[in-house]
Design an enzyme around this catalytic site. Sequence first.
Site, PDB file in Angstrom:
ATOM      1  N   VAL A  84      41.225 -16.617 -26.219  1.00 22.50           N
ATOM      2  CA  VAL A  84      41.429 -17.712 -25.432  1.00 22.50           C
ATOM      3  C   VAL A  84      39.784 -18.175 -24.860  1.00 22.50           C
ATOM      4  O   VAL A  84      39.713 -19.205 -24.820  1.00 22.50           O
ATOM      5  CB  VAL A  84      42.360 -17.447 -24.238  1.00 22.50           C
ATOM      6  CG1 VAL A  84      42.311 -18.614 -23.166  1.00 22.50           C
ATOM      7  CG2 VAL A  84      43.850 -17.373 -24.536  1.00 22.50           C
ATOM      8  N   GLY A  85      39.120 -16.867 -24.505  1.00 24.04           N
ATOM      9  CA  GLY A  85      37.753 -17.304 -23.915  1.00 24.04           C
ATOM     10  C   GLY A  85      36.995 -18.025 -24.922  1.00 24.04           C
ATOM     11  O   GLY A  85      36.180 -18.935 -24.569  1.00 24.04           O
ATOM     12  N   CYS A 117      39.926  -3.955 -20.107  1.00 21.07           N
ATOM     13  CA  CYS A 117      38.933  -4.382 -21.258  1.00 21.07           C
ATOM     14  C   CYS A 117      38.060  -3.511 -21.444  1.00 21.07           C
ATOM     15  O   CYS A 117      37.374  -3.421 -22.458  1.00 21.07           O
ATOM     16  CB  CYS A 117      38.120  -5.736 -20.560  1.00 21.07           C
ATOM     17  SG  CYS A 117      37.279  -5.369 -18.794  1.00 21.07           S
ATOM     18  N   GLY A 147      39.978 -12.743 -19.566  1.00 27.17           N
ATOM     19  CA  GLY A 147      40.855 -12.714 -20.360  1.00 27.17           C
ATOM     20  C   GLY A 147      40.714 -12.297 -21.940  1.00 27.17           C
ATOM     21  O   GLY A 147      39.751 -11.861 -22.345  1.00 27.17           O
ATOM     22  N   SER A 148      41.346 -12.623 -22.811  1.00 27.56           N
ATOM     23  CA  SER A 148      41.204 -12.089 -24.203  1.00 27.56           C
ATOM     24  C   SER A 148      40.203 -13.132 -24.978  1.00 27.56           C
ATOM     25  O   SER A 148      39.864 -14.109 -24.335  1.00 27.56           O
ATOM     26  CB  SER A 148      42.762 -12.581 -25.114  1.00 27.56           C
ATOM     27  OG  SER A 148      43.037 -14.036 -25.030  1.00 27.56           O
ATOM     28  N   GLU A 207      34.666 -13.841 -19.994  1.00 29.05           N
ATOM     29  CA  GLU A 207      34.594 -12.453 -19.802  1.00 29.05           C
ATOM     30  C   GLU A 207      35.772 -11.859 -20.652  1.00 29.05           C
ATOM     31  O   GLU A 207      36.783 -11.986 -20.195  1.00 29.05           O
ATOM     32  CB  GLU A 207      34.504 -11.685 -18.608  1.00 29.05           C
ATOM     33  CG  GLU A 207      33.070 -11.759 -17.930  1.00 29.05           C
ATOM     34  CD  GLU A 207      32.092 -10.813 -18.958  1.00 29.05           C
ATOM     35  OE1 GLU A 207      31.150 -11.829 -19.222  1.00 29.05           O
ATOM     36  OE2 GLU A 207      32.458  -9.967 -19.725  1.00 29.05           O
TER      37      GLU A 207
HETATM   38  N1  NAD Z   1      35.794  -8.604 -19.627  1.00 33.18           N
HETATM   39  C1  NAD Z   1      36.472  -8.452 -18.561  1.00 33.18           C
HETATM   40  O1  NAD Z   1      36.025  -8.661 -17.350  1.00 33.18           O
HETATM   41  C2  NAD Z   1      37.992  -8.449 -18.613  1.00 33.18           C
HETATM   42  C3  NAD Z   1      38.885  -7.835 -17.533  1.00 33.18           C
HETATM   43  C4  NAD Z   1      40.175  -7.784 -17.823  1.00 33.18           C
HETATM   44  C5  NAD Z   1      40.754  -8.021 -19.024  1.00 33.18           C
HETATM   45  N2  NAD Z   1      40.109  -8.486 -20.005  1.00 33.18           N
HETATM   46  C6  NAD Z   1      40.536  -8.910 -21.362  1.00 33.18           C
HETATM   47  O2  NAD Z   1      41.943  -9.851 -20.932  1.00 33.18           O
HETATM   48  C7  NAD Z   1      42.713  -9.536 -22.070  1.00 33.18           C
HETATM   49  C8  NAD Z   1      44.209  -9.323 -21.321  1.00 33.18           C
HETATM   50  O3  NAD Z   1      44.427 -10.211 -20.349  1.00 33.18           O
HETATM   51  P1  NAD Z   1      45.599 -11.637 -20.780  1.00 33.18           P
HETATM   52  O4  NAD Z   1      46.375 -10.755 -21.692  1.00 33.18           O
HETATM   53  O5  NAD Z   1      46.076 -11.643 -19.434  1.00 33.18           O
HETATM   54  O6  NAD Z   1      44.596 -12.415 -21.551  1.00 33.18           O
HETATM   55  P2  NAD Z   1      44.886 -13.915 -21.748  1.00 33.18           P
HETATM   56  O7  NAD Z   1      43.603 -14.525 -22.625  1.00 33.18           O
HETATM   57  O8  NAD Z   1      46.169 -13.927 -22.715  1.00 33.18           O
HETATM   58  O9  NAD Z   1      45.263 -14.499 -20.612  1.00 33.18           O
HETATM   59  C9  NAD Z   1      44.341 -14.593 -19.501  1.00 33.18           C
HETATM   60  C10 NAD Z   1      44.384 -15.954 -18.472  1.00 33.18           C
HETATM   61  O10 NAD Z   1      44.367 -17.123 -19.440  1.00 33.18           O
HETATM   62  C11 NAD Z   1      45.517 -18.084 -19.273  1.00 33.18           C
HETATM   63  N3  NAD Z   1      45.367 -18.673 -20.681  1.00 33.18           N
HETATM   64  C12 NAD Z   1      46.221 -18.386 -21.874  1.00 33.18           C
HETATM   65  N4  NAD Z   1      45.680 -19.355 -22.533  1.00 33.18           N
HETATM   66  C13 NAD Z   1      45.061 -20.175 -22.108  1.00 33.18           C
HETATM   67  C14 NAD Z   1      44.404 -21.614 -22.759  1.00 33.18           C
HETATM   68  N5  NAD Z   1      44.720 -21.801 -24.016  1.00 33.18           N
HETATM   69  N6  NAD Z   1      43.494 -22.111 -22.034  1.00 33.18           N
HETATM   70  C15 NAD Z   1      43.196 -21.824 -20.519  1.00 33.18           C
HETATM   71  N7  NAD Z   1      43.913 -20.463 -19.847  1.00 33.18           N
HETATM   72  C16 NAD Z   1      44.798 -20.020 -20.997  1.00 33.18           C
HETATM   73  C17 NAD Z   1      46.610 -16.992 -19.051  1.00 33.18           C
HETATM   74  O11 NAD Z   1      47.826 -17.769 -18.504  1.00 33.18           O
HETATM   75  C18 NAD Z   1      46.160 -15.955 -18.110  1.00 33.18           C
HETATM   76  O12 NAD Z   1      46.059 -16.548 -16.895  1.00 33.18           O
HETATM   77  C19 NAD Z   1      42.032  -8.386 -23.011  1.00 33.18           C
HETATM   78  O13 NAD Z   1      41.720  -8.957 -24.007  1.00 33.18           O
HETATM   79  C20 NAD Z   1      41.368  -7.924 -21.935  1.00 33.18           C
HETATM   80  O14 NAD Z   1      40.250  -7.005 -22.619  1.00 33.18           O
HETATM   81  C21 NAD Z   1      38.680  -8.670 -19.996  1.00 33.18           C
END
Ligand code: NAD
Length: 508
Positions: A232-233, A285, A228-229, A251
């Site tokens: 958060v990561g 991503c 994800g973002s 990731e």
């Molecule tokens: N590198 C990769 O493999 C990859 C692949 C796809 C997307 N992405 C990245 O993901 C992002 C877009 O996806 P998004 O908007 O769903 O990301 P996001 O970080 O908002 O959410 C991802 C997940 O994390 C959960 N989440 C949110 N806050 C949290 C917390 N505090 N603790 C634990 N979990 C939490 C969300 O509910 C969701 O299930 C972009 O930045 C994109 O570049 C990376």
Amino acid sequence: MTNGEVYQHYIGGEWTDGTGDETFESENPATGETLGEFRRGTPEDVDAALAAADEAEEEWQALSHIDRAEYLWDIYHELKDRHEELGEVVTKECGKEISEGKADVTEAWHMVEWAAGDARHPKGDVVPSEIPAKDAYMRRKPRGVVGCITPWNFPVAIPFWHMAVSLVEGNTVVWKPAEQTPWCGQIIAEMFEDADIPEGVFNMVQGFGDAGEAIVDDSRVDTVLFTGSAEVGHEIASKVGGEPGKLAACEMGGKNGIVVTENADLDIAVHSAVMSSFKTTGQRCVSSERIIVHESVYDEFKERFVEAAENVAVGNPLDEQTFMGPLIEEGHVEKVTKYNELAKREDVNVLVDRTELNDDEIPDGHEDGHWVGPFVYEADAHENLRCTHEEVFGPHVALLQYSGDIEEAVEIHNDTDYGLAGAIISEDYREINYYRDNAEIGLAYGNLPCIGAEVHLPFGGVKKSGNGYPSAREVIEAVTERTAWTLNNSKDIQMAQGLSADIKTRDD
Ligand SMILES: NC(=O)c1ccc[n+]([C@@H]2O[C@H](COP(=O)([O-])OP(=O)(O)OC[C@H]3O[C@@H](n4cnc5c(N)ncnc54)[C@H](O)[C@@H]3O)[C@@H](O)[C@H]2O)c1
């Protein structure tokens, strides 16, 4: 899908409302229509799911890899049989155009195929010992409970990146799908139910970040797999990093660049740049938001790229003529619009601004969708602008001109905190090799778009983009522990490094 039903969590082999009263809706981002209503998971629901996963661990681990893989093979067949239907669900729920919706499902069964097929491959290594009478091995054991937290943009493929290998290796899982794509989550959970996976081995809790946080914070979780973002990561990585014995594989995003050198084939360059920047409406991503172009080909590249950006078809993602669907949600339209405005304030030269589409570009019945078109500008390659350094996650693209050699291009390319994906377009193998060896990224492409993963290749970033785990083979590292196992075949104790094994007494 909307049929008045409120869809539930899947915990310990049962569908359940969980403990909370709140529900949330899944929305079609192209039309604004509601697709279904879902229970919103609470930390108590996560607790119940983790208890079920914890309890199921022992029996699941007692099965062989091959027996565990049998459950995954059922899911593999179901993913294939339901390809068209599920591809359409992906498109309806996350707005990717239909070939991408279907490719998401294809990638999921490729991952399942890899993980289940790998069950019959050697596990661990036989290692030489300094002592001929010793047998030495590296063996792997499952870590235990894996918490999987996934994003919306690959709502079928990424959950299987996380879960397929974790399960075959003997872990149990608790998965939280993204809140934007719970319908895909529901269907995947139904597939595990259809496969009769033993209760508690697979658990799904629908919900938002608070449910994700409850997974991350719980001491029963041995590995957190997060995609994800960066925001958060990084928070997850720093939390889990402070807990000995727990591991987080995160990731995240990128600010990915494409280098177009003076020796580039411009047909390949323009095609690759358009694919990388606008496919998935820039919401991969690995999408490219920076194109670094040599001055000798800059004007021609710019003219052709601008023409393409002005003309790419934005529209109904279910229509096969569409190239770009909508953004995922209204909040994201606001974010992308803000970055387009920021770029203007940072005094870039705007070349294409389709932030707001004309009424005639929006298909009938789609007026409530979350539309933006391409935004393209030229900026100073050496200036430290926010718009050229921060991930926008949309069709927002900077053209950056350079005049020197490949070293200068790669320096500009690497001038970001991120390190996920990138590409070089050149007919000169020396330039290509220089880029391959010096670009600070985990996924590098030559004469191709910088999008398009295959599950059996490594996938993942460096720098702030991640720690490079979640592709098939690398996930094994994150969800297993290595044991060095050494067996003595003689009656004598002999030690390595010439260490004496004699026990000396006071009488000696
Ligand atoms: N590198 C990769 O493999 C990859 C692949 C796809 C997307 N992405 C990245 O993901 C992002 C877009 O996806 P998004 O908007 O769903 O990301 P996001 O970080 O908002 O959410 C991802 C997940 O994390 C959960 N989440 C949110 N806050 C949290 C917390 N505090 N603790 C634990 N979990 C939490 C969300 O509910 C969701 O299930 C972009 O930045 C994109 O570049 C990376």
